[in-house]
Each structure stands twice: as C-alpha cells, then as structure tokens.
Design an enzyme around this catalytic site. Structure first.
Site, PDB file in Angstrom:
ATOM      1  N   GLU A   1      30.238  35.868  60.521  1.00 36.15           N
ATOM      2  CA  GLU A   1      30.548  37.258  60.230  1.00 36.15           C
ATOM      3  C   GLU A   1      30.435  37.422  58.726  1.00 36.15           C
ATOM      4  O   GLU A   1      31.241  36.862  57.976  1.00 36.15           O
ATOM      5  CB  GLU A   1      31.968  37.551  60.699  1.00 36.15           C
TER       6      GLU A   1
ATOM      7  N   CYS B   1      36.176  43.681  55.652  1.00 34.12           N
ATOM      8  CA  CYS B   1      34.789  43.510  56.071  1.00 34.12           C
ATOM      9  C   CYS B   1      34.273  44.762  56.769  1.00 34.12           C
ATOM     10  O   CYS B   1      33.076  45.004  56.823  1.00 34.12           O
ATOM     11  CB  CYS B   1      34.658  42.293  56.972  1.00 34.12           C
TER      12      CYS B   1
END
Ligand code: NDP
Length: 681
Positions: A255, A294
């Site tokens: 990720e 994020c």
C-alpha cells in the site's frame, strides 16, 4: 538515552549500539532511541512459525474471534495510557482516536466476523461443485491457515491502527505476526505491544515486535509467510523485488502513495447542501492527522465555473483550523510526525508550485498555539490551484504527505473521470452529488482506478464514515500506483493469510472434511429423532426419512383460505391453457409447511428452542393434488453461539437440509432451515 525494547522469541530485548534517536514531534526534544542491532532475524521468523503458528492454527475461528474480543476489551480499558503517548507524535485527541480506538475497533470487527466462519480451524471457500452424473464424485475448495508468519512493515502515521488493522486479520486466520512499525513513531506501538503481551490473551509467539531497522529480515522469508508493506512507493518497490520474496513466491501486499481525489458534481450549486458537505469534507481530509493519511484528499476537481468560489470557500474554512500543541484543547491540527517529514513535504510543495499557485496558506509562516513553530514539526494547511490539470502531470504524481491539496477545474463528467484516473490508481475517491445518474456514471467510469469510492450527498453526509476512513469490512488498497494491494475487507481479508486447495472426493468424504453435509452423502440413521438431541450430541449427517403425506385439492383450498393467497395457479377452476401448470398446484409455502409437519418432532419440551429461519428455499417441481411427499431431513452444519450473559441459555444454531421428494423420488423442493438448539452445559 533509553532504548525501546523489541519483543522477540518470547522475551523483551534491547538492541545493541546507540540506535536511531526518536523525537517529540511537538517540542523537537529527543525522547528515546530505537535499535535492532544484533537481533537474529532468521530465528525471529522461525520462532513465529514454530511457536505462534502452531498454537493459532489449532484454534477454531470462533476461539480466535473470542480471543480478539477479549484483547479489544483489555486494550480499551487502557486506552488513556496510549493517548498520553500519542500526543508526542503530533496527533490531536481526534487524530489519536482514529489511530487508537480505530485500531481497537478493528479487533472488535474481526472478532464478530467469526460468525461468518465454522467452528473449525479451517473453512470452505465458495460453493460445492458436482463432478459426476451419478452424484458420487464432487469437489470443494478448502482454506487452511498458512504455516508461516505475517510480516507487517508499517508506516509512521498510524502506529496503533497500522498494527491492529493487519494483525486482527492474520490472527483470525490463524497466523502469527511480526510487526515492524516505522521507527519514528514506534515508541507508541511498543507501549501497546507491552500491554498486549502482559495481557496473556494471545498464545506465545502470536506477536513479535521490532522497533528499528528491519535488518536482513526479508532475506529469511519462506513460501508460507506473507509480507505486507505500507509506506513510500520507492521503499515498497525495493522490498517487493527482494530476491528471496521472488524466489519463494511470498505474497507481498503493498500500500503506497496515493493521489486521492474528490469531485464536486456538476449539478451542485453554491450554497446547496452538497456544496456545504463538499467544503466540510475537503477541510476535514486536509487537516485530520495534519494530512498524513494515506487516504487524504490530494486532488480536488470542481466544475470550471465554480473554481474560484470553491477555493475561496475552502480557504475560509481552513482559516478556522487552529494549529499547535495537540494537548491544548483549542488546537484542531497538530504537528507532522517529525522535522524531516516537514522538510520532505515542503520540498514536494515546491515541485507542485512549478505548475500551480498557492491560494491559501504559506510555506514558512504559521501561527501556533502553545508551541514553538520552529522546534515542532508544524505546517500550515496549503491549498494550491492548477487551471490546466490535463497539462500538469506533476499534480497527479507528487504526493505531499501533509495538509496540502490542489484544486482543479473540469469541463464535464468525462473529464472528471479522466482526471481522477490520472493519479494512476488510488486508495479512495469521492464524488459529491445528489444526482444518481451522475453518481452511477462516475462510479462505473472511474471504478477501475480506485480502491473505494464514496458518494456523498445530503442524504448520507450526516452518518457517512467519511472519505478518508478505511473500514474493517471494506477492502482497503488500490490498483497501480497505490500499490496494487488489498487488505481488510471482512472475510476477503482473512483469505490472504490462508492457503486455498481444491479437494475432490465422494460427498461422504467431503462432508467429513468440511463438517458441512453435502447432498448425496451417506446419512447417519438412528432411532433417536435429531430434534431430541442436544447441540453437542448432534452429528453432521444425522438424518431421518419421514413418512409420506398425500397432498389433496382440499388441502390447497384450505391453505389459500388460511393464508389469503389466491394466486390463479392455486385455484382448481383456472383455465391452465398457456400457463406453466397443468392443473391446480400446491402453494410452495404449503409444501414447506407440510414438510415441517412431517419432520418436526417436538410435542414435548426438548432441546430445540425455536425455529430460527430459512437460509435457502427452492421449489423445483409443481406439486399437484394426489402427490405423495416424503422428506429427507439432515443435519447440515452447527454454529455455536456465545451466551450473552450468565442467565442466557447455552445454545447453538443448527442448519438442516430439507429435501422434499414426490412419489417418483424427484425433488420438488430443497431448503436449508435453521433451529436454535440447547446445549447440555
Ligand atoms: P518509508 O517507505 O520510508 O517507510 C515505510 C516502512 O518501511 C517503515 O516501517 C520503514 O522503516 C520501512 N523500511 C524502510 N526501508 C526499509 C528496508 N530497507 N527494509 C525493511 N523496511 C524498510 O515511508 P515513510 O514512513 O518514511 O513515509 C514516506 C512516504 O510514504 C510518505 O511521505 C508518504 O508519501 C508515503 N506513505 C504512504 C502511506 C500509505 O498508506 N499509502 C502511509 C505513510 C506514508 P523505518 O521507519 O525504520 O525506516
């Protein structure tokens, strides 16, 4: 200087040497050091496989789920301790809530997920597959816990959530974890792990912690391990191409950076509810965790005629954000995680400024409450505008991991979709619109490039969990640039830590392995009716074949009267020419009720407490007056239930396969019904 401890091979151990100094994000003071020098990473992984894995894989999903719940409750009672440490990372109380209680929430959510699994250490995946005409050969897919360890290399922004959102899933799957938090905020992870280990709730070896460098750990991974990574694209790429990971085909879930976008629908007008929802969401996503999420909004797309109004309104809203010491109650936005992180964001803003202008905020000046703006890693929220988003690749490429976003105009929906995709794959994307045609076209058009899409409007805004919140039951991850990974997602996430194997055999064998009765398997006949057996005594495959009942036209008329269902097919005087039927047909629900009349045995009080419902029901052949029905009634699955309190009756849910056959032995209906059955103890 004190050194953080590593929890490895069943012991708390400090690494050699001085290590890396870690600083308070708000005051800039050195607080502790982290070092893993001298640790034997090969033996850490081996310990996880031999000790942690061996214990966890033997437990059933239900036992692992209850373990997660106990751990969640234990940590919740100690959360205040974590909040006090979390302030040092620059996080406000609200930011810490996401990290700490959000992380614990993941444990709770995965604990509840146990009910989606059998009370076994392994489970089936998908539907059974028939492979023969005679019904004696079939297949299924089975998932068993991998025999390795889950190695989590995490980012600095969520030292608690980052660990728990991943570990909750691998623990439920039956796999232990080695957690390596990002060094700069690992002091918070260490405190939480100290509590977890002290609780004694996890079996030994289920969790190991490394505070500091990962050393040569990845050179010792094996085929049964799983590696997850959250952080920068460059580090992720380097780790993903590790020779050992490639040689051993180790799953690597990544990720990485993500240029998440929000789109304002073209129908939205100034001052409408959607306009307010949009401004609020942008401000929130830019300032929560000082933009170090994020999933934070980095790109804002608005209809071109609203560009100026939108950036003025966002600027006004950002101006209300008070910045400073997160311990001060007036403060709404704290510091970045450290001075080097601030420096990196500033450098990236310079790259964006080559093609855009700043319309709100400043690179250098900032007003802070109760803190020193230079010593602490404070940064003003900054809004940039770029009027030519199709020409400026940099705005779709450079991620400023702080309170920074760029607003851009679009002409039509086609452009908005194309612009959202220029990020080359993101974790999440939002559209604010109250027009469901726009919502549908956007979602279907943009879906290939985003891990999650949120549609916001006046109807859901109040209860929405927000653009930036990954949820335990939804997948989190994104294609392309976002890393191509996928984590969480409820049952889907658990499967990442399990090995899928196709199994072939007779229905009787597959029943024994899966502990779920497969049609055509041999049943277990006995003199005791299954409704007379307690939960513990019931065996998968316990079966009765009932006596026969003849269905008459009078039965059908009586059921029509009783239920009020006078559908033409159930009336004997209907002209059936051109219909699906030859004559008056029995109601499906009458057939099932008649079946219950045949298989139920419960005139005296017994272990069956109540009828819990129906999972599946199919009517496969019309039942005409004169048909003789027989039922094959088989115990299909058993699901234990936890008592709500000490006064609750101990019990479980039993699924039964009801096969309804006519005098030709053909199925006229098949159902899976559920009963609640008492336990002996
Ligand atoms: P990094 O990629 O530098 O670090 C991420 C993790 O990888 C840390 O735990 C780090 O440990 C570890 N790591 C670094 N090098 C190695 C190595 N050689 N072997 C094993 N592990 C290693 O990212 P940062 O945390 O510094 O963040 C940088 C950028 O990443 C941000 O500015 C942002 O763009 C992005 N990011 C993206 C997130 C997302 O979820 N998409 C979340 C957070 C950041 P250590 O700390 O000890 O170096």
């Amino acid at each position: 200087m004190n050194k953080l401890e590593n929890y490895i091979t069943g012991k708390w151990i400090t690494g050699d040497g001085d290590g890396q100094t870690l600083y308070d994000a708000v005051t800039g003071e050195a607080i502790v050091a982290a070092t893993t020098k001298g640790l034997d990473f090969a033996s850490i992984l081996q310990y996880g496989r031999e000790v942690g894995n061996a214990s966890l894989r033997k437990m059933t999903f239900h036992e692992r789920g209850r373990m997660l719940k106990a751990l969640a409750m234990y940590l919740m009672e100690r959360k205040e301790k974590f909040y006090q440490i979390s302030y040092h990372t620059g996080a406000t109380k609200a930011d810490s809530w996401i990290d700490i209680e959000g992380g614990i929430g993941n444990l709770f959510a995965n604990a509840s997920l146990r009910r989606k699994f059998p009370d076994l250490p392994y489970c089936t995946d998908g539907d059974p597959i028939g492979l023969s005409k005679g019904g004696s050969f079939m297949a299924h897919h089975l998932l068993v816990p991998k025999e390795g360890v889950a190695i989590h290399i995490n980012a600095y922004n969520f030292p608690v959530w980052g660990m728990l959102e991943k570990c909750a899933v691998n623990w439920l799957a039956g796999v232990p974890a080695v957690v390596k938090p990002a060094s700069i905020t690992s002091y918070l992870t260490e405190v939480v792990v100290k509590e977890i280990i002290a609780s004694g709730i996890l079996p030994e070896g289920a969790l190991q912690l490394i505070c500091g460098s990962a050393g040569d750990m990845l050179d010792h991974v094996m085929a049964q391990d799983v590696v997850t990574f959250t952080g920068s694209k460059s580090t992720g790429l380097m780790l993903k191409s590790n020779k050992r990971i490639l040689e051993e085909s180790v799953p690597f879930n990544m990720e990485a950076d993500s240029l998440n976008a929000i789109v304002l629908g073209s129908e939205v007008t100034l001052g409408s509810p959607e306009w307010d929802v949009f401004i609020k969401e942008v401000r929130k996503e830019m300032t929560v965790k000082a933009g170090q999420k994020c999933t934070a909004i980095r790109r804002i797309f608005v209809p071109e005629h609203l560009l100026e109004d939108a950036y003025i309104a966002i600027g006004k809203s950002l101006a209300q954000t008070t910045i400073g010491n997160p311990l001060n109650e007036k403060v709404r936005m704290g510091a970045l995680a450290g001075l080097s992180q601030r420096e990196e964001v500033k450098q990236n803003i310079q790259k964006l400024l080559a093609a855009s202008q700043m319309v709100y905020g400043s690179l250098d000046s900032i007003e802070v409450i109760d803190a020193d703006a230079q010593k602490g890693a404070f940064l003003s929220p900054m809004l940039l505008v770029n009027e030519n988003p199709f020409q400026a690749d940099v705005v779709h490429e450079v991620e400023c991991f702080g309170p920074v976003s760029t607003i851009m105009p679009y002409k039509d929906l086609h452009d908005a979709i194309a612009l959202s995709k220029k990020g080359k794959g993101s974790l999440c994307c939002s559209i604010v619109t109250n027009d469901n045609r726009i919502a549908t076209d956007f979602v279907v058009g943009a879906a290939t490039h985003h891990g999650r899409i949120l549609v916001l409007n006046r109807e859901d805004a109040k209860e929405s969990t927000g653009h930036g919140s990954p949820l335990p039951l939804l997948i989190h991850g994104g294609p392309g640039r976002a890393g191509g990974g996928e984590e969480m997602g409820g049952v889907r996430g658990v499967k990442h830590y399990m090995q899928r194997v196709a199994i072939q055999g007779s229905p009787t064998t597959i029943t024994a392995i899966t502990q779920s009765y497969q049609p055509n398997a041999k049943g277990i006949q006995s003199n005791v009716h299954p409704f007379k057996k307690y939960f513990e005594d019931l065996q998968i495959g316990d079966q009765i074949i009932t006596a026969k009942r003849k269905i008459t036209s009078e039965d059908i008329d009586a059921f029509a009267e009783l239920s009020g269902d006078h559908f033409y097919a159930h009336k004997k005087d209907t002209d059936f020419t051109g219909t699906m039927f030859e004559q008056q047909v029995a109601h499906g629900y009458f057939v099932l009720s008649a079946a219950a009349g045949l298989f139920v045995d419960g005139s005296d009080l017994g272990p069956v407490l109540l009828n819990y419902g129906i999972d599946e029901l199919r009517f496969t052949k019309p039942v005409y007056p004169g048909a003789g029905l027989t039922i094959r009634f088989t115990c299909k699955e058993k699901l234990p239930q936890d008592p709500k309190d000490e006064n609750d009756i101990p019990k479980g849910i039993v699924k039964w396969l009801v096969e309804i056959m006519d005098e030709t032995d053909e199925h006229v209906g098949v159902a899976t019904i559920l009963t609640m059955v008492k336990r002996k103890n």
